[in-house]
Motif scaffolding. Structure first.
Motif, PDB file in Angstrom:
ATOM      1  N   ASN A  21      49.201 -31.048 -10.132  1.00  0.00           N
ATOM      2  CA  ASN A  21      49.906 -29.836  -9.809  1.00  0.00           C
ATOM      3  C   ASN A  21      50.449 -29.127 -10.808  1.00  0.00           C
ATOM      4  O   ASN A  21      50.480 -28.037 -11.096  1.00  0.00           O
ATOM      5  CB  ASN A  21      51.310 -30.140  -8.959  1.00  0.00           C
ATOM      6  CG  ASN A  21      51.053 -30.617  -7.583  1.00  0.00           C
ATOM      7  OD1 ASN A  21      50.243 -30.225  -6.998  1.00  0.00           O
ATOM      8  ND2 ASN A  21      52.071 -31.319  -7.089  1.00  0.00           N
ATOM      9  N   LYS A  22      51.276 -29.971 -11.910  1.00  0.00           N
ATOM     10  CA  LYS A  22      51.634 -29.223 -13.112  1.00  0.00           C
ATOM     11  C   LYS A  22      51.742 -30.681 -14.153  1.00  0.00           C
ATOM     12  O   LYS A  22      51.531 -31.773 -13.874  1.00  0.00           O
ATOM     13  CB  LYS A  22      52.944 -28.625 -13.051  1.00  0.00           C
ATOM     14  CG  LYS A  22      53.907 -29.713 -12.161  1.00  0.00           C
ATOM     15  CD  LYS A  22      55.270 -28.910 -11.953  1.00  0.00           C
ATOM     16  CE  LYS A  22      55.110 -27.794 -10.717  1.00  0.00           C
ATOM     17  NZ  LYS A  22      56.289 -27.369 -10.754  1.00  0.00           N
ATOM     18  N   ALA A  23      52.045 -30.363 -15.418  1.00  0.00           N
ATOM     19  CA  ALA A  23      52.194 -31.336 -16.451  1.00  0.00           C
ATOM     20  C   ALA A  23      53.348 -32.256 -16.047  1.00  0.00           C
ATOM     21  O   ALA A  23      54.348 -31.639 -15.354  1.00  0.00           O
ATOM     22  CB  ALA A  23      52.705 -30.662 -17.894  1.00  0.00           C
ATOM     23  N   THR A  24      53.398 -33.207 -16.314  1.00  0.00           N
ATOM     24  CA  THR A  24      54.352 -34.341 -15.838  1.00  0.00           C
ATOM     25  C   THR A  24      55.035 -35.342 -16.769  1.00  0.00           C
ATOM     26  O   THR A  24      54.398 -35.820 -17.476  1.00  0.00           O
ATOM     27  CB  THR A  24      53.483 -35.384 -14.658  1.00  0.00           C
ATOM     28  OG1 THR A  24      52.954 -34.525 -13.617  1.00  0.00           O
ATOM     29  CG2 THR A  24      54.729 -36.257 -14.182  1.00  0.00           C
ATOM     30  N   VAL A  25      56.422 -35.386 -16.614  1.00  0.00           N
ATOM     31  CA  VAL A  25      57.271 -36.427 -17.707  1.00  0.00           C
ATOM     32  C   VAL A  25      57.486 -37.470 -16.888  1.00  0.00           C
ATOM     33  O   VAL A  25      57.975 -37.468 -15.490  1.00  0.00           O
ATOM     34  CB  VAL A  25      58.578 -35.409 -17.840  1.00  0.00           C
ATOM     35  CG1 VAL A  25      59.344 -36.630 -18.693  1.00  0.00           C
ATOM     36  CG2 VAL A  25      58.147 -34.258 -18.960  1.00  0.00           C
ATOM     37  N   VAL A  26      56.853 -38.579 -17.015  1.00  0.00           N
ATOM     38  CA  VAL A  26      57.172 -39.730 -16.632  1.00  0.00           C
ATOM     39  C   VAL A  26      58.072 -40.619 -17.271  1.00  0.00           C
ATOM     40  O   VAL A  26      57.687 -41.032 -18.654  1.00  0.00           O
ATOM     41  CB  VAL A  26      55.588 -40.536 -16.207  1.00  0.00           C
ATOM     42  CG1 VAL A  26      55.842 -41.830 -15.773  1.00  0.00           C
ATOM     43  CG2 VAL A  26      54.736 -39.821 -15.521  1.00  0.00           C
ATOM     44  N   VAL A  27      59.253 -40.976 -16.762  1.00  0.00           N
ATOM     45  CA  VAL A  27      60.279 -41.660 -17.456  1.00  0.00           C
ATOM     46  C   VAL A  27      60.332 -43.054 -16.609  1.00  0.00           C
ATOM     47  O   VAL A  27      60.531 -43.230 -15.469  1.00  0.00           O
ATOM     48  CB  VAL A  27      61.613 -41.202 -17.238  1.00  0.00           C
ATOM     49  CG1 VAL A  27      62.674 -42.023 -17.852  1.00  0.00           C
ATOM     50  CG2 VAL A  27      61.620 -39.774 -17.745  1.00  0.00           C
ATOM     51  N   VAL A  28      59.849 -44.332 -17.522  1.00  0.00           N
ATOM     52  CA  VAL A  28      59.983 -45.662 -16.958  1.00  0.00           C
ATOM     53  C   VAL A  28      61.317 -46.247 -17.402  1.00  0.00           C
ATOM     54  O   VAL A  28      61.393 -46.329 -18.594  1.00  0.00           O
ATOM     55  CB  VAL A  28      58.820 -46.440 -17.242  1.00  0.00           C
ATOM     56  CG1 VAL A  28      58.523 -47.949 -16.675  1.00  0.00           C
ATOM     57  CG2 VAL A  28      57.422 -45.624 -17.032  1.00  0.00           C
ATOM     58  N   TYR A  29      62.133 -46.683 -16.386  1.00  0.00           N
ATOM     59  CA  TYR A  29      63.447 -47.227 -16.756  1.00  0.00           C
ATOM     60  C   TYR A  29      63.408 -48.820 -16.028  1.00  0.00           C
ATOM     61  O   TYR A  29      62.786 -48.885 -15.075  1.00  0.00           O
ATOM     62  CB  TYR A  29      64.399 -46.245 -16.475  1.00  0.00           C
ATOM     63  CG  TYR A  29      64.715 -46.024 -15.032  1.00  0.00           C
ATOM     64  CD1 TYR A  29      65.823 -46.402 -14.234  1.00  0.00           C
ATOM     65  CD2 TYR A  29      63.811 -45.049 -14.280  1.00  0.00           C
ATOM     66  CE1 TYR A  29      66.283 -46.240 -12.979  1.00  0.00           C
ATOM     67  CE2 TYR A  29      64.175 -44.792 -12.958  1.00  0.00           C
ATOM     68  CZ  TYR A  29      65.218 -45.352 -12.242  1.00  0.00           C
ATOM     69  OH  TYR A  29      65.651 -44.908 -11.148  1.00  0.00           O
ATOM     70  N   ARG A  30      64.297 -49.326 -16.372  1.00  0.00           N
ATOM     71  CA  ARG A  30      64.528 -50.740 -16.046  1.00  0.00           C
ATOM     72  C   ARG A  30      65.379 -50.889 -14.761  1.00  0.00           C
ATOM     73  O   ARG A  30      64.940 -51.926 -14.052  1.00  0.00           O
ATOM     74  CB  ARG A  30      65.722 -51.530 -17.076  1.00  0.00           C
ATOM     75  CG  ARG A  30      64.852 -51.451 -18.554  1.00  0.00           C
ATOM     76  CD  ARG A  30      65.515 -52.468 -19.512  1.00  0.00           C
ATOM     77  NE  ARG A  30      66.930 -52.450 -19.576  1.00  0.00           N
ATOM     78  CZ  ARG A  30      67.549 -53.836 -19.783  1.00  0.00           C
ATOM     79  NH1 ARG A  30      66.750 -54.513 -20.285  1.00  0.00           N
ATOM     80  NH2 ARG A  30      68.676 -53.859 -19.730  1.00  0.00           N
ATOM     81  N   GLY A  31      66.063 -49.916 -14.229  1.00  0.00           N
ATOM     82  CA  GLY A  31      66.544 -49.843 -13.036  1.00  0.00           C
ATOM     83  C   GLY A  31      68.004 -49.202 -13.257  1.00  0.00           C
ATOM     84  O   GLY A  31      68.657 -48.915 -14.123  1.00  0.00           O
TER      85      GLY A  31
END
Length: 212
Positions: free
Chosen positions: A65-75
């Motif tokens: 769909n579009k560029a994506t920011v993926v944020v992976v966090y601990r919880g």
């Protein structure tokens, strides 16, 4: 014979329940310093994850769909992660102006994600409670026993079986920017969970990826 058949059925049911809650080990490092995050130029994992409404989200279609920011966090229990998500929320409109979207992924269950105050069509929270996405990104690691014992009661289903023992695994916090072809254009991962990416650096990375 009927008695043994019933016992076997009960055992199988328990095994299935346990398997449903356990992560399959494919790529979990023994410490945060030993993870191998996915590098720029490589394809981002195209999995299907559940959102906070317990609905399936296909990442391959999302990337397209579009560029994506993926944020992976601990919880959601992690204060450093909460501050990071809030900081990214503040620049959400600027990220949207570059034609990009945001997804934040954690080992939390969909029910835990639903407790978040983040509610935006351009900023989704997704559950990776079996750590499949985290492992595909090369971010998963086992907590040492002392830390695992301290965290165990505060976490969701971050337990995996290793040689018959229940272990706790977490992601190293990270940020990726992925273009519409599904390629990683930017990556930041730090084994020190207290250090997070500056929002100005993220905006610059999003601007560059959106121009592709």
């Amino acid at each position: 014979m009927r008695f043994f058949t019933i016992i076997s059925m009960i055992v199988m049911a328990l095994v299935n329940i346990h398997s449903a809650n356990a992560a399959q080990i494919t790529n979990i490092a023994s410490s945060p310093e030993q993870v191998s995050p996915l590098l720029p130029g490589l394809n981002a994992p195209k999995l299907t994850l559940m959102n906070q409404s317990n609905k399936a989200v296909n990442l391959e279609r999302l990337y397209a769909n579009k560029a994506t920011v993926v944020v992976v966090y601990r919880g959601g229990w992690c204060p450093y992660c909460s501050r990071q998500l809030a900081g990214i929320k503040k620049i959400e409109s600027q990220i949207a102006q570059y034609g990009a979207q945001i997804i934040a992924v954690a080992p939390d269950s969909p029910a835990e994600l639903a407790k978040s105050k983040i509610d935006s069509p351009n900023y989704q929270l997704l559950s990776d409670n079996k750590l499949a996405f985290t492992q595909a990104l090369g971010l998963a690691y086992f907590l040492d026993d002392k830390t695992a014992k301290a965290y165990r009661d505060r976490m969701g289903v971050n337990f995996v079986d290793l040689d018959g023992q229940s272990k706790v695994a977490l992601p190293v916090p990270a940020v990726f920017v992925i273009d519409k072809k599904g390629l990683v254009q930017f990556q930041y991962a730090n084994p020190n969970y207290k250090v997070r990416l500056d929002e100005s650096v993220l905006l610059a990375a999003v601007k560059a990826a959106s121009a592709l």
